[in-house]
Design a protein around this motif. Structure first.
Motif, PDB file in Angstrom:
ATOM      1  N   ILE A  25       0.857  -1.199   0.000  1.00  0.00           N
ATOM      2  CA  ILE A  25       0.000   0.000   0.000  1.00  0.00           C
ATOM      3  C   ILE A  25       0.887   1.240   0.000  1.00  0.00           C
ATOM      4  CG2 ILE A  25      -1.722   1.303   1.334  1.00  0.00           C
ATOM      5  CD1 ILE A  25      -2.680  -1.441   2.444  1.00  0.00           C
ATOM      6  N   PRO A  26       0.691   2.152  -0.966  1.00  0.00           N
ATOM      7  CA  PRO A  26       1.537   3.354  -1.004  1.00  0.00           C
ATOM      8  C   PRO A  26       1.232   4.309   0.151  1.00  0.00           C
ATOM      9  CG  PRO A  26      -0.153   3.500  -2.699  1.00  0.00           C
ATOM     10  CD  PRO A  26      -0.287   2.146  -2.060  1.00  0.00           C
ATOM     11  N   VAL A  27       2.289   4.867   0.728  1.00  0.00           N
ATOM     12  CA  VAL A  27       2.156   5.791   1.860  1.00  0.00           C
ATOM     13  C   VAL A  27       2.770   7.136   1.469  1.00  0.00           C
ATOM     14  CG1 VAL A  27       2.797   6.257   4.264  1.00  0.00           C
ATOM     15  CG2 VAL A  27       2.284   3.909   3.555  1.00  0.00           C
ATOM     16  N   ILE A  28       1.978   8.185   1.613  1.00  0.00           N
ATOM     17  CA  ILE A  28       2.488   9.546   1.400  1.00  0.00           C
ATOM     18  C   ILE A  28       2.749  10.130   2.782  1.00  0.00           C
ATOM     19  CG2 ILE A  28       2.006  11.832   0.437  1.00  0.00           C
ATOM     20  CD1 ILE A  28      -0.051  10.388  -1.432  1.00  0.00           C
ATOM     21  N   ASP A  29       4.012  10.399   3.066  1.00  0.00           N
ATOM     22  CA  ASP A  29       4.441  10.829   4.403  1.00  0.00           C
ATOM     23  C   ASP A  29       4.492  12.356   4.473  1.00  0.00           C
ATOM     24  OD1 ASP A  29       5.969  11.505   6.679  1.00  0.00           O
ATOM     25  OD2 ASP A  29       7.026   9.599   6.631  1.00  0.00           O
ATOM     26  N   ALA A  30       3.648  12.930   5.325  1.00  0.00           N
ATOM     27  CA  ALA A  30       3.579  14.396   5.446  1.00  0.00           C
ATOM     28  C   ALA A  30       4.912  14.997   5.884  1.00  0.00           C
ATOM     29  CB  ALA A  30       2.484  14.797   6.427  1.00  0.00           C
ATOM     30  N   THR A 108      -6.112   1.843  -2.694  1.00  0.00           N
ATOM     31  CA  THR A 108      -5.919   2.263  -1.295  1.00  0.00           C
ATOM     32  C   THR A 108      -4.636   3.070  -1.200  1.00  0.00           C
ATOM     33  OG1 THR A 108      -6.999   0.242  -0.513  1.00  0.00           O
ATOM     34  CG2 THR A 108      -5.692   1.471   1.094  1.00  0.00           C
ATOM     35  N   ILE A 109      -4.731   4.254  -0.601  1.00  0.00           N
ATOM     36  CA  ILE A 109      -3.574   5.136  -0.429  1.00  0.00           C
ATOM     37  C   ILE A 109      -3.594   5.623   1.024  1.00  0.00           C
ATOM     38  CG2 ILE A 109      -2.476   7.315  -1.150  1.00  0.00           C
ATOM     39  CD1 ILE A 109      -4.168   6.886  -3.843  1.00  0.00           C
ATOM     40  N   VAL A 110      -2.431   5.638   1.657  1.00  0.00           N
ATOM     41  CA  VAL A 110      -2.344   6.090   3.052  1.00  0.00           C
ATOM     42  C   VAL A 110      -1.654   7.452   3.114  1.00  0.00           C
ATOM     43  CG1 VAL A 110      -1.298   5.626   5.315  1.00  0.00           C
ATOM     44  CG2 VAL A 110      -2.360   3.763   4.023  1.00  0.00           C
ATOM     45  N   LEU A 111      -2.260   8.357   3.847  1.00  0.00           N
ATOM     46  CA  LEU A 111      -1.627   9.647   4.155  1.00  0.00           C
ATOM     47  C   LEU A 111      -1.146   9.568   5.600  1.00  0.00           C
ATOM     48  CD1 LEU A 111      -4.080  12.291   2.615  1.00  0.00           C
ATOM     49  CD2 LEU A 111      -2.196  11.082   1.522  1.00  0.00           C
ATOM     50  N   ASP A 112       0.167   9.564   5.766  1.00  0.00           N
ATOM     51  CA  ASP A 112       0.789   9.496   7.091  1.00  0.00           C
ATOM     52  C   ASP A 112       0.963  10.930   7.586  1.00  0.00           C
ATOM     53  OD1 ASP A 112       2.598   9.434   9.198  1.00  0.00           O
ATOM     54  OD2 ASP A 112       3.858   7.892   8.322  1.00  0.00           O
ATOM     55  N   ILE A 113       0.041  11.364   8.473  1.00  0.00           N
ATOM     56  CA  ILE A 113       0.024  12.766   8.925  1.00  0.00           C
ATOM     57  C   ILE A 113       0.029  12.800  10.451  1.00  0.00           C
ATOM     58  CG2 ILE A 113      -1.152  14.996   8.774  1.00  0.00           C
ATOM     59  CD1 ILE A 113      -2.565  14.012   6.249  1.00  0.00           C
ATOM     60  N   PRO A 114       1.186  13.106  11.060  1.00  0.00           N
ATOM     61  CA  PRO A 114       1.264  13.126  12.530  1.00  0.00           C
ATOM     62  C   PRO A 114       0.222  14.053  13.164  1.00  0.00           C
ATOM     63  CG  PRO A 114       3.449  13.368  11.559  1.00  0.00           C
ATOM     64  CD  PRO A 114       2.464  13.444  10.433  1.00  0.00           C
ATOM     65  N   LEU A 115       0.027  15.241  12.580  1.00  0.00           N
ATOM     66  CA  LEU A 115      -0.889  16.228  13.161  1.00  0.00           C
ATOM     67  C   LEU A 115      -2.194  16.291  12.356  1.00  0.00           C
ATOM     68  CD1 LEU A 115       1.684  19.079  13.940  1.00  0.00           C
ATOM     69  CD2 LEU A 115       0.854  17.302  15.483  1.00  0.00           C
ATOM     70  N   LEU A 116      -2.739  15.126  12.046  1.00  0.00           N
ATOM     71  CA  LEU A 116      -3.952  15.048  11.225  1.00  0.00           C
ATOM     72  C   LEU A 116      -5.106  15.840  11.839  1.00  0.00           C
ATOM     73  CD1 LEU A 116      -5.365  13.619   8.756  1.00  0.00           C
ATOM     74  CD2 LEU A 116      -6.009  11.825  10.345  1.00  0.00           C
ATOM     75  N   PHE A 117      -5.310  15.685  13.152  1.00  0.00           N
ATOM     76  CA  PHE A 117      -6.415  16.382  13.826  1.00  0.00           C
ATOM     77  C   PHE A 117      -6.055  17.843  14.108  1.00  0.00           C
ATOM     78  CE2 PHE A 117      -6.825  11.888  15.306  1.00  0.00           C
ATOM     79  CZ  PHE A 117      -7.965  11.583  14.578  1.00  0.00           C
TER      80      PHE A 117
END
Length: 200
Positions: A25-30, A108-117
């Motif tokens: 699954i590809p992950v886009i890392d913020a 399916t694509i994952v956005l890796d976002i530490p400060l998502l909220f």
């Protein structure tokens, strides 16, 4: 489906991110995108230097992220100013990457976002996975990993919403207190439930 992966500092989110990549699954890392947009020559780089001064750069002109971090972690106004510069650019770049991956056929694509909220980016994703550990363990991991003092740990924890608060906003929670195999099992169970495993 666009999945938002989030957690807190030292919660083990990077470990889960790697597990997702291992599943194809590809992950886009913020965080990686955030580093890209402040390279010399980028518009955001110019804005950061204009706002925070030449003292946040290294001798070769590149941005000194540690110096900048020390400034913004201790000053909410300056942190907001930095976020106003970076967040729209990071968001646009992430959305462009999602478009590129969709064109390549990824479902399916994952956005890796530490400060998502904290960054109010939940509208970018369809589902949210939170990587959770209790605060005491988070403190210990942060001190061991980054050799931070108690004061530095507190400053960084206060810059994020507490993980126990984030639980109520997540669709699924991975409890990352035990073995890596336990963490992996929880992740795979979620992906099967959402029909997101490329190999299933």
């Amino acid at each position: 489906m666009i999945i938002g992966l989030t957690g807190g500092i030292a919660s083990g989110k990077s470990t889960v991110s790697k597990m997702l990549k291992d599943e194809g699954i590809p992950v886009i890392d913020a965080d990686i995108v955030a580093r890209e947009v402040v390279q010399i020559g980028e518009e955001a780089y110019e804005k950061v230097v204009n706002n925070f001064g030449i003292e946040v750069t290294n001798s070769d002109g590149t941005l000194d992220r540690k110096k900048l971090g020390a400034i913004v972690f201790n000053d909410e106004e300056k942190r907001s100013a930095l976020n106003e510069i970076l967040h729209p650019v990071i968001r646009n770049r992430m959305e462009n990457r999602v478009g590129e991956l969709k064109e390549k056929g990824y479902k399916t694509i994952v956005l890796d976002i530490p400060l998502l909220f904290e960054s109010k980016l939940t509208n970018l994703v369809d589902k949210i996975i939170l990587v959770y550990i209790d605060e005491d363990l988070q403190r210990k991991r942060l001190q061991n990993r980054d050799q931070f003092s108690d004061e530095e740990v507190e400053v960084r924890l206060k810059a994020q919403f507490p993980l126990k608060e984030k639980i109520k906003w997540a669709d699924e929670v991975i409890h990352n207190h035990g073995l890596l195999s336990d963490t992996k099992e929880q992740l795979v169970t979620i992906l099967i439930k959402w029909n997101c495993l490329p190999r299933s």
